[in-house]
Design a protein around this motif. Structure first.
Motif, PDB file in Angstrom:
ATOM      1  N   GLY A 181      -0.445  -1.716   8.895  1.00 62.58           N
ATOM      2  CA  GLY A 181       0.646  -1.506   7.944  1.00 62.58           C
ATOM      3  C   GLY A 181       1.313  -2.813   7.550  1.00 62.58           C
ATOM      4  O   GLY A 181       1.643  -3.024   6.373  1.00 62.58           O
ATOM      5  N   ARG A 182       1.530  -3.689   8.513  1.00 59.30           N
ATOM      6  CA  ARG A 182       2.131  -4.987   8.201  1.00 59.30           C
ATOM      7  C   ARG A 182       1.174  -5.854   7.388  1.00 59.30           C
ATOM      8  O   ARG A 182       1.608  -6.649   6.544  1.00 59.30           O
ATOM      9  CB  ARG A 182       2.512  -5.710   9.489  1.00 59.30           C
ATOM     10  CG  ARG A 182       3.722  -5.105  10.204  1.00 59.30           C
ATOM     11  CD  ARG A 182       4.208  -6.015  11.315  1.00 59.30           C
ATOM     12  NE  ARG A 182       3.248  -6.068  12.406  1.00 59.30           N
ATOM     13  CZ  ARG A 182       3.287  -5.287  13.484  1.00 59.30           C
ATOM     14  NH1 ARG A 182       4.247  -4.373  13.591  1.00 59.30           N
ATOM     15  NH2 ARG A 182       2.394  -5.408  14.440  1.00 59.30           N
ATOM     16  N   ARG A 183      -0.121  -5.681   7.621  1.00 57.51           N
ATOM     17  CA  ARG A 183      -1.115  -6.511   6.940  1.00 57.51           C
ATOM     18  C   ARG A 183      -1.423  -6.011   5.523  1.00 57.51           C
ATOM     19  O   ARG A 183      -1.532  -6.801   4.585  1.00 57.51           O
ATOM     20  CB  ARG A 183      -2.399  -6.532   7.780  1.00 57.51           C
ATOM     21  CG  ARG A 183      -3.471  -7.488   7.259  1.00 57.51           C
ATOM     22  CD  ARG A 183      -4.634  -7.597   8.232  1.00 57.51           C
ATOM     23  NE  ARG A 183      -5.311  -6.313   8.420  1.00 57.51           N
ATOM     24  CZ  ARG A 183      -5.235  -5.588   9.539  1.00 57.51           C
ATOM     25  NH1 ARG A 183      -4.491  -6.013  10.554  1.00 57.51           N
ATOM     26  NH2 ARG A 183      -5.889  -4.437   9.653  1.00 57.51           N
ATOM     27  N   GLU A 184      -1.547  -4.690   5.356  1.00 56.49           N
ATOM     28  CA  GLU A 184      -1.979  -4.127   4.078  1.00 56.49           C
ATOM     29  C   GLU A 184      -0.903  -3.329   3.364  1.00 56.49           C
ATOM     30  O   GLU A 184      -1.108  -2.903   2.226  1.00 56.49           O
ATOM     31  CB  GLU A 184      -3.201  -3.227   4.307  1.00 56.49           C
ATOM     32  CG  GLU A 184      -4.376  -3.938   4.956  1.00 56.49           C
ATOM     33  CD  GLU A 184      -5.545  -3.000   5.206  1.00 56.49           C
ATOM     34  OE1 GLU A 184      -5.555  -1.905   4.604  1.00 56.49           O
ATOM     35  OE2 GLU A 184      -6.442  -3.363   5.983  1.00 56.49           O
ATOM     36  N   GLY A 185       0.245  -3.117   4.025  1.00 54.05           N
ATOM     37  CA  GLY A 185       1.318  -2.346   3.400  1.00 54.05           C
ATOM     38  C   GLY A 185       1.253  -0.878   3.801  1.00 54.05           C
ATOM     39  O   GLY A 185       0.193  -0.369   4.172  1.00 54.05           O
ATOM     40  N   TRP A 186       2.415  -0.197   3.688  1.00 51.22           N
ATOM     41  CA  TRP A 186       2.507   1.197   4.117  1.00 51.22           C
ATOM     42  C   TRP A 186       2.227   2.180   2.988  1.00 51.22           C
ATOM     43  O   TRP A 186       2.134   3.379   3.228  1.00 51.22           O
ATOM     44  CB  TRP A 186       3.907   1.475   4.685  1.00 51.22           C
ATOM     45  CG  TRP A 186       4.199   0.713   5.933  1.00 51.22           C
ATOM     46  CD1 TRP A 186       4.968  -0.404   6.060  1.00 51.22           C
ATOM     47  CD2 TRP A 186       3.709   0.996   7.247  1.00 51.22           C
ATOM     48  NE1 TRP A 186       4.990  -0.830   7.358  1.00 51.22           N
ATOM     49  CE2 TRP A 186       4.233   0.016   8.122  1.00 51.22           C
ATOM     50  CE3 TRP A 186       2.881   1.987   7.774  1.00 51.22           C
ATOM     51  CZ2 TRP A 186       3.956  -0.007   9.477  1.00 51.22           C
ATOM     52  CZ3 TRP A 186       2.607   1.973   9.135  1.00 51.22           C
ATOM     53  CH2 TRP A 186       3.140   0.980   9.971  1.00 51.22           C
ATOM     54  N   GLU A 187       2.105   1.682   1.758  1.00 47.98           N
ATOM     55  CA  GLU A 187       1.901   2.582   0.617  1.00 47.98           C
ATOM     56  C   GLU A 187       0.464   2.562   0.111  1.00 47.98           C
ATOM     57  O   GLU A 187       0.210   2.942  -1.029  1.00 47.98           O
ATOM     58  CB  GLU A 187       2.855   2.204  -0.520  1.00 47.98           C
ATOM     59  CG  GLU A 187       4.326   2.373  -0.185  1.00 47.98           C
ATOM     60  CD  GLU A 187       4.678   3.811   0.156  1.00 47.98           C
ATOM     61  OE1 GLU A 187       4.016   4.730  -0.360  1.00 47.98           O
ATOM     62  OE2 GLU A 187       5.627   4.008   0.947  1.00 47.98           O
ATOM     63  N   ARG A 188      -0.481   2.138   0.937  1.00 51.60           N
ATOM     64  CA  ARG A 188      -1.874   2.130   0.501  1.00 51.60           C
ATOM     65  C   ARG A 188      -2.375   3.566   0.322  1.00 51.60           C
ATOM     66  O   ARG A 188      -1.817   4.517   0.853  1.00 51.60           O
ATOM     67  CB  ARG A 188      -2.738   1.388   1.522  1.00 51.60           C
ATOM     68  CG  ARG A 188      -2.719   1.979   2.898  1.00 51.60           C
ATOM     69  CD  ARG A 188      -3.516   1.140   3.888  1.00 51.60           C
ATOM     70  NE  ARG A 188      -3.631   1.797   5.171  1.00 51.60           N
ATOM     71  CZ  ARG A 188      -2.697   1.748   6.124  1.00 51.60           C
ATOM     72  NH1 ARG A 188      -1.592   1.030   5.920  1.00 51.60           N
ATOM     73  NH2 ARG A 188      -2.879   2.384   7.258  1.00 51.60           N
ATOM     74  N   GLU A 189      -3.458   3.703  -0.415  1.00 53.09           N
ATOM     75  CA  GLU A 189      -3.958   5.021  -0.798  1.00 53.09           C
ATOM     76  C   GLU A 189      -4.532   5.822   0.365  1.00 53.09           C
ATOM     77  O   GLU A 189      -4.545   7.039   0.328  1.00 53.09           O
ATOM     78  CB  GLU A 189      -5.018   4.872  -1.891  1.00 53.09           C
ATOM     79  CG  GLU A 189      -4.455   4.491  -3.246  1.00 53.09           C
ATOM     80  CD  GLU A 189      -3.466   5.536  -3.762  1.00 53.09           C
ATOM     81  OE1 GLU A 189      -3.801   6.737  -3.691  1.00 53.09           O
ATOM     82  OE2 GLU A 189      -2.379   5.164  -4.210  1.00 53.09           O
TER      83      GLU A 189
END
Length: 316
Positions: A269-277
Motif C-alpha cells: 500500500g505504501r509502495r503502490e497506493g491504497w486506491e489501486r484497482e
C-alpha cells in the motif's frame, strides 16, 4: 475379603459431582414446571428433556436436524440447548421479519462461552454488540466491500477461477477421470472470495494456503467443543478449563498468520497506493485503520477479528 479405601480427594470429588448433578437437575426441574413469563411470547417448542432440553433432537448434521424439526413442528421454534435458549427460523418470510422489520432487536449476538478470555473476544463484526462500531462496519461493507465498483474490480479474479475449473475438467475428461463437481464448484467459490479478501487462494498449494486450511479445520473441530460450554449455563466456565488453552493456541496462530499478511499489504500500500484497482478486503480495512479521520477508529485487532470471521465463513 477385599478392602476398598477411599481417600479424602476421592470422597470430595464424589461429593462435588453429586452436588453438581443435583443442582442442575433441580434447576432444570423448577424451570420446566414454572409457568412461562407472558411478556416473552415464546414460539412453540418441540418436546424436551430435563437438563439437555432439545439436544437429543440434534445430530452431526445440524442443517438436516433443523429441517426435520421445522418440517414437523413449524417454521418458527423455540429451542433450549442445555442452558442456552435460541429461536429456529426456517421460513424466508419470517427471516425477512427478523432481519428487516426487527433488525435492531436482533442486531446483537450473544457472547459464546469464555469469549472475554480470548484475544479477539467479541470484536468480530458478526459477534460484536450493536453500537457505533457495528453500524460503522455495516456501512463499510455496503459502501466498500459489496459495492458494484468493488465487485466489478474482482471480475478478473472470478474469471481466472472459472478458467481454472474448466481447464481441470478438460484435463480430467481427457484422462477419463471422474470429478466431484460439487467439491470443485465449492473450491471455485472459496478461492474467489478468499482472493477478494486477502489475495490468497485458500485451496491451492502454498505455505499460507496450507496454514489457512489447517487452522480452519482445527477451528471447526474446536467450535464443536466450545459449544459444550454454552449449554452449561452457570458452569460454562468449565468449558474454558477444558478447551481454553487450545482455543488460545489456535487464535494466536491465526494472529501470527494474519499479522504477516497485513504487513505485506501495508508495504504494498505504501509502495503502490491504497486506491489501486486490485485492492482487496484487507487493503480496505487497513486503509480505514490508518485513517485518523475515520468515523470510528479501529485497531489492528479489529481488522484481524473481522478477517478471521470472514475466512471461517468462506470455508464454512
Amino acid at each position: 475379603m477385599v478392602t476398598i479405601t477411599v481417600t479424602d480427594t476421592q470422597f470430595y470429588l464424589v461429593c462435588f459431582f453429586l452436588w453438581l448433578f443435583s443442582t442442575i437437575f433441580l434447576r432444570s426441574l423448577f424451570n420446566r414446571t414454572r409457568k412461562p413469563t407472558p411478556s416473552l411470547h415464546l414460539p412453540p417448542s418441540p418436546p424436551s428433556l430435563p437438563l439437555i432440553g432439545h439436544l437429543h433432537h440434534l445430530t452431526s448434521s445440524l442443517s438436516h436436524s433443523f429441517r426435520k424439526l421445522s418440517t414437523k413442528h413449524g417454521p418458527l421454534l423455540h429451542l433450549r440447548l442445555g442452558a442456552t435458549r435460541c429461536v429456529l427460523v426456517s421460513s424466508a418470510s419470517v427471516a425477512a421479519e427478523f432481519f428487516r422489520t426487527q433488525d435492531l432487536a436482533f442486531a446483537s449476538r450473544p457472547s459464546f462461552a469464555f469469549a472475554d478470555e480470548l484475544p479477539y473476544g467479541n470484536l468480530g463484526f458478526f459477534a460484536t454488540p450493536y453500537g457505533d462500531y457495528w453500524r460503522f462496519m455495516k456501512k463499510l461493507c455496503m459502501t466498500e466491500l459489496l459495492s458494484p465498483r468493488q465487485l466489478d474490480r474482482s471480475r478478473a479474479v472470478r474469471a481466472e477461477e472459472i478458467e481454472r475449473l474448466l481447464r481441470k475438467l478438460l484435463e480430467s475428461g481427457a484422462r477419463k477421470e471422474a470429478v466431484d463437481l460439487g467439491a470443485e464448484l465449492m473450491k471455485v467459490t472459496n478461492n474467489s472470495i478468499c482472493r477478494m479478501a486477502m489475495s490468497t487462494s485458500c485451496s491451492e498449494k502454498g505455505d499460507e494456503a496450507e496454514k489457512i486450511r489447517e487452522l480452519v479445520k482445527e477451528s471447526f473441530e474446536l467450535a464443536a467443543k466450545v459449544c459444550f460450554g454454552d449449554v452449561l449455563g452457570p458452569l460454562r466456565r468449565l468449558g474454558f478449563w477444558l478447551y481454553g488453552k487450545q482455543a488460545m493456541d489456535v487464535t494466536m496462530r491465526y494472529d501470527r498468520l494474519l499479522e504477516g499478511m497485513m504487513k505485506k499489504h501495508e508495504e504494498r500500500g505504501r509502495r503502490e497506493g491504497w486506491e489501486r484497482e486490485d485492492k482487496d478486503l484487507m487493503d480496505i480495512l487497513l486503509r480505514v485503520y490508518l485513517d485518523d479521520k475515520a468515523e470510528v477508529k479501529i485497531t489492528r485487532t479489529h481488522v484481524k477479528a473481522f478477517l478471521l470471521v470472514s475466512v471461517l465463513l468462506i470455508s464454512f
